[in-house]
Design an enzyme around this catalytic site. Structure first.
Site, short mmCIF file in Angstrom:
data_model
loop_
_atom_site.label_atom_id
_atom_site.label_comp_id
_atom_site.label_asym_id
_atom_site.label_seq_id
_atom_site.Cartn_x
_atom_site.Cartn_y
_atom_site.Cartn_z
N GLY A 223 -22.80 24.56 74.05
CA GLY A 223 -23.67 23.38 73.96
C GLY A 223 -24.45 23.17 75.25
O GLY A 223 -24.40 23.99 76.18
N PHE A 224 -25.16 22.06 75.30
CA PHE A 224 -25.99 21.74 76.47
C PHE A 224 -25.12 21.64 77.74
O PHE A 224 -25.23 22.49 78.64
CB PHE A 224 -26.76 20.44 76.17
CG PHE A 224 -27.22 19.67 77.36
CD1 PHE A 224 -27.94 20.28 78.38
CD2 PHE A 224 -26.95 18.30 77.46
CE1 PHE A 224 -28.37 19.55 79.49
CE2 PHE A 224 -27.38 17.57 78.55
CZ PHE A 224 -28.07 18.19 79.56
N ASP B 99 -13.54 26.38 65.25
CA ASP B 99 -13.65 24.93 65.19
C ASP B 99 -12.37 24.36 65.80
O ASP B 99 -11.28 24.76 65.39
CB ASP B 99 -13.77 24.52 63.70
CG ASP B 99 -14.21 23.08 63.57
OD1 ASP B 99 -13.57 22.21 64.21
OD2 ASP B 99 -15.18 22.83 62.84
N TYR C 174 -18.37 8.35 66.17
CA TYR C 174 -18.41 8.89 67.53
C TYR C 174 -17.66 7.96 68.50
O TYR C 174 -16.76 8.40 69.22
CB TYR C 174 -19.86 9.05 67.95
CG TYR C 174 -20.09 9.69 69.30
CD1 TYR C 174 -19.89 11.06 69.50
CD2 TYR C 174 -20.52 8.93 70.39
CE1 TYR C 174 -20.11 11.64 70.73
CE2 TYR C 174 -20.75 9.51 71.62
CZ TYR C 174 -20.55 10.87 71.81
OH TYR C 174 -20.78 11.46 73.04
N ARG D 135 -32.52 13.05 70.83
CA ARG D 135 -32.23 12.17 71.97
C ARG D 135 -33.53 11.82 72.68
O ARG D 135 -34.52 12.55 72.60
CB ARG D 135 -31.27 12.86 72.95
CG ARG D 135 -29.85 12.83 72.40
CD ARG D 135 -28.85 13.22 73.45
NE ARG D 135 -28.41 14.59 73.27
CZ ARG D 135 -27.31 15.09 73.84
NH1 ARG D 135 -26.57 14.36 74.61
NH2 ARG D 135 -26.97 16.35 73.65
P1 NAD Z 1 -24.03 19.35 72.54
O1 NAD Z 1 -24.15 18.91 71.12
O2 NAD Z 1 -25.14 20.11 73.15
O3 NAD Z 1 -22.71 20.20 72.74
C1 NAD Z 1 -21.56 20.06 71.96
C2 NAD Z 1 -20.98 21.46 71.68
O4 NAD Z 1 -19.75 21.31 70.96
C3 NAD Z 1 -21.90 22.31 70.80
O5 NAD Z 1 -21.98 23.62 71.31
C4 NAD Z 1 -21.23 22.30 69.43
O6 NAD Z 1 -21.53 23.42 68.65
C5 NAD Z 1 -19.76 22.20 69.83
N1 NAD Z 1 -18.90 21.60 68.81
C6 NAD Z 1 -19.07 20.44 68.13
N2 NAD Z 1 -18.04 20.19 67.31
C7 NAD Z 1 -17.17 21.24 67.48
C8 NAD Z 1 -15.91 21.57 66.91
N3 NAD Z 1 -15.33 20.78 66.00
N4 NAD Z 1 -15.31 22.72 67.31
C9 NAD Z 1 -15.89 23.54 68.21
N5 NAD Z 1 -17.09 23.26 68.80
C10 NAD Z 1 -17.70 22.13 68.43
O7 NAD Z 1 -23.73 18.02 73.38
P2 NAD Z 1 -23.59 17.78 74.94
O8 NAD Z 1 -24.60 16.80 75.33
O9 NAD Z 1 -23.50 19.06 75.68
O10 NAD Z 1 -22.18 17.04 74.99
C11 NAD Z 1 -21.00 17.71 75.40
C12 NAD Z 1 -19.86 16.70 75.48
O11 NAD Z 1 -20.17 15.66 76.42
C13 NAD Z 1 -19.56 16.00 74.15
O12 NAD Z 1 -18.15 15.86 74.00
C14 NAD Z 1 -20.20 14.66 74.31
O13 NAD Z 1 -19.57 13.67 73.54
C15 NAD Z 1 -20.04 14.40 75.80
N6 NAD Z 1 -21.08 13.47 76.28
C16 NAD Z 1 -22.36 13.88 76.48
C17 NAD Z 1 -23.32 12.97 76.90
C18 NAD Z 1 -24.75 13.37 77.17
O14 NAD Z 1 -25.54 12.49 77.51
N7 NAD Z 1 -25.14 14.60 77.08
C19 NAD Z 1 -22.97 11.63 77.10
C20 NAD Z 1 -21.67 11.24 76.85
C21 NAD Z 1 -20.70 12.18 76.46
N1 UDP Z 2 -34.90 6.33 71.47
C1 UDP Z 2 -36.26 6.06 71.26
N2 UDP Z 2 -37.02 7.03 70.71
C2 UDP Z 2 -36.55 8.26 70.39
C3 UDP Z 2 -35.18 8.54 70.61
C4 UDP Z 2 -34.39 7.54 71.14
O1 UDP Z 2 -36.74 4.97 71.55
O2 UDP Z 2 -37.34 9.09 69.91
C5 UDP Z 2 -34.06 5.26 72.06
C6 UDP Z 2 -32.79 4.97 71.29
O3 UDP Z 2 -33.04 4.00 70.29
C7 UDP Z 2 -31.90 4.44 72.39
C8 UDP Z 2 -32.32 5.23 73.63
O4 UDP Z 2 -33.63 5.73 73.33
O5 UDP Z 2 -32.12 3.09 72.63
C9 UDP Z 2 -31.42 6.40 73.96
O6 UDP Z 2 -31.23 7.16 72.80
P1 UDP Z 2 -30.40 8.52 72.77
O7 UDP Z 2 -30.27 8.92 71.33
O8 UDP Z 2 -30.99 9.49 73.72
O9 UDP Z 2 -28.98 8.15 73.38
P2 UDP Z 2 -27.94 6.95 73.12
O10 UDP Z 2 -28.52 5.94 72.20
O11 UDP Z 2 -26.76 7.63 72.55
O12 UDP Z 2 -27.74 6.40 74.48
#
Ligand code: NAD
Ligand code: UDP
Length: 312
Positions: free
Chosen positions: A11-12, A57, A144, A185
């Site tokens: 993932g990211f 998974d 979530y 996002r």
């Molecule tokens: P992402 O969707 O890019 O990465 C998630 C990865 O997990 C993907 O590669 C997906 O294929 C894998 N995945 C999902 N469900 C799975 C499962 N059941 N088994 C195996 N693999 C699985 O998201 P991300 O932004 O990289 O987020 C990574 C982690 O960080 C997540 O747990 C997310 O909740 C947490 N997080 C991210 C943010 C953010 O802003 N990016 C904020 C809060 C928490």
């Molecule tokens: N958002 C927006 N336009 C978009 C995507 C998101 O205005 O095209 C807003 C969304 O409603 C939220 C904020 O941007 O208030 C952040 O959204 P995101 O999905 O990135 O993350 P989260 O809501 O989980 O913080």
């Protein structure tokens, strides 16, 4: 050389984490089901003899010998975690149970990627770790939010009941290269819309706030937490620099010299009105704070999406 599992490693954030851990001379085993991740995110790591990918998974238990586990597997963007909400919830509950059992069996340390969503639509601002949150238990974000809250419960109960070596980080909105193009996002949406000169979709009136952290800073914090002693968290990791979504849209238009208009669409249900991390604890316990200014991180992310769109 440590053997480190990164679930969600394709993932990211997971792919950035794998990259950093490999640079620090570890053996890294990514476990991913490619629900939102991709092979492209890790293609540059596949030739490294210290990197392995297991397609699995995490709802299914597999035994892999390890010293540390970073549990990052879970779709993180609202449209993806709402695509199959039952699976999202199972990932947080059965997935973390499997990983905790693995940690217990291997006597490994386990770090859970929790989230600012545990605070829900917060009534306290900025959010400190001792705030219990304001979360809708049965809305469209609950799979979530409540999943991640339950995962924290299981982490703490394994710690209390089995003395499992745990760490919990609460990640606030983090952005950077390799965000999924179709994530929905705000950062990826606005940058892609601006680069394509199509309307920028602000939800609601854009007065809701977020605070954006660059991925490299977040990964630094996660690794510092994993390597810390006598501190299990939870600890907030994020950038306290807060802005409204409308201000953010204008910043992206400016930085890309875009011709995009800003348009307004309905605010999704339970969209948090405010979000800003209090990172006092991370500063005290981990000596961590984000280094990237918003413009620096956005510049790199805009460059990434610009190349990505040109080569698509
Ligand atoms: P992402 O969707 O890019 O990465 C998630 C990865 O997990 C993907 O590669 C997906 O294929 C894998 N995945 C999902 N469900 C799975 C499962 N059941 N088994 C195996 N693999 C699985 O998201 P991300 O932004 O990289 O987020 C990574 C982690 O960080 C997540 O747990 C997310 O909740 C947490 N997080 C991210 C943010 C953010 O802003 N990016 C904020 C809060 C928490
Ligand atoms: N958002 C927006 N336009 C978009 C995507 C998101 O205005 O095209 C807003 C969304 O409603 C939220 C904020 O941007 O208030 C952040 O959204 P995101 O999905 O990135 O993350 P989260 O809501 O989980 O913080």
């Amino acid at each position: 050389m440590k053997r480190i599992i990164v679930t969600g490693g394709a993932g990211f954030l997971g792919s950035h984490l794998c990259e950093r851990l490999l640079k620090e001379n570890n053996h890294v085993i990514a476990i991913d089901n490619f629900f939102t991740g991709s092979k492209e995110n890790i293609s540059h790591l596949l030739d490294n003899k210290n990197f392995e990918i297991i397609i699995n998974d995490i709802i299914e238990y597999i035994h892999v010998e390890c010293d540390e586990i970073y549990n990052f597997a879970c779709p993180a963007s609202p449209i993806h975690y709402q695509r199959n909400p039952v699976h999202t919830f199972k990932t947080s509950i059965f997935g973390i149970l499997n990983m905790l059992n693995l940690a217990r069996d291997c006597k490994a340390r386990i770090l859970q990627a929790s989230t600012s969503e545990v605070y829900g639509d917060p009534l306290e601002h900025p959010q400190k770790e001792n705030y219990w949150g304001h979360v809708n238990p049965n809305g469209i974000r609950s799979c979530y939010d409540e999943g991640k809250r339950s995962a924290e419960t299981l982490m703490m109960d394994y710690y209390r009941q089995y003395n499992t070596d745990i760490k919990i980080i609460r990640i606030f909105n983090t952005y950077g290269p390799r965000m999924n193009e179709n994530d929905g996002r705000v950062v990826s949406n606005f940058i892609i819309q601006a680069l394509q000169n199509i309307p920028i979709t602000v939800y609601g009136d854009g007065s809701q706030t977020r605070s954006f952290c660059y991925c490299d800073d977040l990964i630094d914090g996660a690794i510092k937490m994993m390597n810390s002693e006598n501190f299990i968290g939870p600890v907030n990791l994020g950038n306290p620099y807060e802005m409204t979504v409308l201000e953010f849209a204008k910043k992206i238009v400016d930085m890309t010299n875009s011709k995009s208009q800003i348009i307004f669409k309905d605010l999704p249900q339970d969209d948090p009105i405010k979000r800003q991390p209090d990172i006092t604890l991370a500063k005290e316990k981990l000596n961590w704070k984000p280094d990237y200014k918003l413009e620096e991180g956005l510049k790199k992310t805009i460059e990434y999406f610009d190349n990505y769109l040109k080569n698509k």
